[in-house]
Design a protein around this motif. Structure first.
Motif, PDB file in Angstrom:
ATOM      1  N   TYR A  14       8.040 -23.261 -10.618  1.00  0.00           N
ATOM      2  CA  TYR A  14       7.937 -23.139  -9.431  1.00  0.00           C
ATOM      3  C   TYR A  14       7.059 -22.315  -8.979  1.00  0.00           C
ATOM      4  O   TYR A  14       6.247 -21.602  -9.866  1.00  0.00           O
ATOM      5  N   TYR A  51       1.566 -22.538  -2.896  1.00  0.00           N
ATOM      6  CA  TYR A  51       2.143 -23.898  -2.340  1.00  0.00           C
ATOM      7  C   TYR A  51       1.238 -24.664  -1.748  1.00  0.00           C
ATOM      8  O   TYR A  51       1.371 -25.962  -1.820  1.00  0.00           O
ATOM      9  N   SER A  53       1.141 -28.626  -2.941  1.00  0.00           N
ATOM     10  CA  SER A  53       0.996 -29.905  -2.189  1.00  0.00           C
ATOM     11  C   SER A  53      -0.125 -30.940  -2.255  1.00  0.00           C
ATOM     12  O   SER A  53       0.078 -32.099  -2.337  1.00  0.00           O
ATOM     13  N   GLU A 111       0.173 -32.734  -5.584  1.00  0.00           N
ATOM     14  CA  GLU A 111       1.028 -33.587  -5.717  1.00  0.00           C
ATOM     15  C   GLU A 111       0.655 -34.827  -4.842  1.00  0.00           C
ATOM     16  O   GLU A 111       0.758 -36.022  -5.203  1.00  0.00           O
ATOM     17  N   GLU A 118       4.002 -33.615 -10.040  1.00  0.00           N
ATOM     18  CA  GLU A 118       5.044 -33.973  -9.187  1.00  0.00           C
ATOM     19  C   GLU A 118       6.204 -32.982  -9.231  1.00  0.00           C
ATOM     20  O   GLU A 118       6.221 -32.292 -10.020  1.00  0.00           O
ATOM     21  N   ALA A 119       6.884 -33.201  -7.876  1.00  0.00           N
ATOM     22  CA  ALA A 119       7.924 -32.165  -7.820  1.00  0.00           C
ATOM     23  C   ALA A 119       9.218 -32.479  -8.420  1.00  0.00           C
ATOM     24  O   ALA A 119       9.436 -33.738  -8.434  1.00  0.00           O
ATOM     25  N   GLU A 143      15.438 -29.812  -6.936  1.00  0.00           N
ATOM     26  CA  GLU A 143      15.547 -28.180  -6.781  1.00  0.00           C
ATOM     27  C   GLU A 143      16.625 -27.856  -7.920  1.00  0.00           C
ATOM     28  O   GLU A 143      17.588 -28.594  -8.135  1.00  0.00           O
ATOM     29  N   ARG A 149      12.000 -25.351  -5.992  1.00  0.00           N
ATOM     30  CA  ARG A 149      11.466 -26.659  -6.542  1.00  0.00           C
ATOM     31  C   ARG A 149      10.567 -26.662  -7.571  1.00  0.00           C
ATOM     32  O   ARG A 149       9.134 -26.162  -7.344  1.00  0.00           O
ATOM     33  N   TYR A 160       7.548 -27.847 -10.353  1.00  0.00           N
ATOM     34  CA  TYR A 160       6.645 -29.094 -10.462  1.00  0.00           C
ATOM     35  C   TYR A 160       6.347 -28.967 -11.939  1.00  0.00           C
ATOM     36  O   TYR A 160       6.359 -27.889 -12.754  1.00  0.00           O
TER      37      TYR A 160
END
Length: 193
Positions: free
Chosen positions: A17, A41, A45, A48, A54-55, A58, A64, A66
């Motif tokens: 994360y 972050y 994003s 992604e 890909e996330a 959680e 979360r 990745y």
């Protein structure tokens, strides 16, 4: 520095994360280039969106993680296979400063060079001391530190060269800006109407 590629390289180690990625980046670079968590972050994003990461769901702490995708791995491999071009690097503030110093009235260019040389030599001494004190450093930090040492040494050599060139040169008086204004003749103005 490419945050995107740095994060992809770190995710090759395994899912992580944002805060883990920032800590790993700063550890690998000896915190030489601080990385803003918002930047991490935002970049995740975009990665992604571009399907390079890909996330994952959680974890129990609400974080979360990745992971890198196959597309991300291909993109990262291409980055590692491509040399960094000089045009890809940020502007060199010192070069710009000295180029402007030789064209700005009233600036003692030799003084500017000597002050920079003294500061660079102090920095070089600090880097050398860090290297001598930390014999147990991991390989990534050692490479970053040695790169900084080599760059500082090169900067001192370049400053020596620049000082010699400036000493031999006859610096012309800078031209006022009005001499660079385009002169519109009346024929050109009539054609535009």
């Amino acid at each position: 520095m490419s945050v995107k590629h740095s994060l992809l390289a770190l995710l090759e180690r395994g899912p992580a994360y944002g805060y883990q990625l920032r800590a790993a980046f700063e550890s690998a670079t000896g915190a030489t280039w601080p990385l803003n968590i918002g930047q991490v972050y935002t970049t995740l994003s975009r990665l992604e969106r571009d399907e390079m990461v890909e996330a994952l769901p959680e974890n129990e702490s609400g974080q979360r993680p990745y992971r890198i995708t196959e597309a991300g791995k291909r993109h990262l491999a291409g980055w590692f296979a491509s040399p960094v071009r000089a045009a890809d690097r940020p502007r060199d503030e010192l070069t710009i400063k000295l180029a402007l110093a030789v064209t700005t009235p009233g600036v003692d260019v030799t003084d500017v060079i000597q002050r920079q040389r003294a500061a660079t030599l102090r920095t070089l001494q600090e880097y050398t001391r860090l290297k001598a004190d930390d014999q147990t450093a991991d390989l990534a930090w050692k490479l970053v530190l040695e790169s900084m040492i080599f760059r500082a040494e090169a900067e001192v050599r370049w400053l020596d060269h620049t000082e010699a060139v400036v000493a031999r040169a006859e610096l012309p008086a800078p031209s006022p800006f009005d001499q660079f204004e385009p002169q519109a003749d009346s024929d050109t103005l009539e054609e535009k109407r």
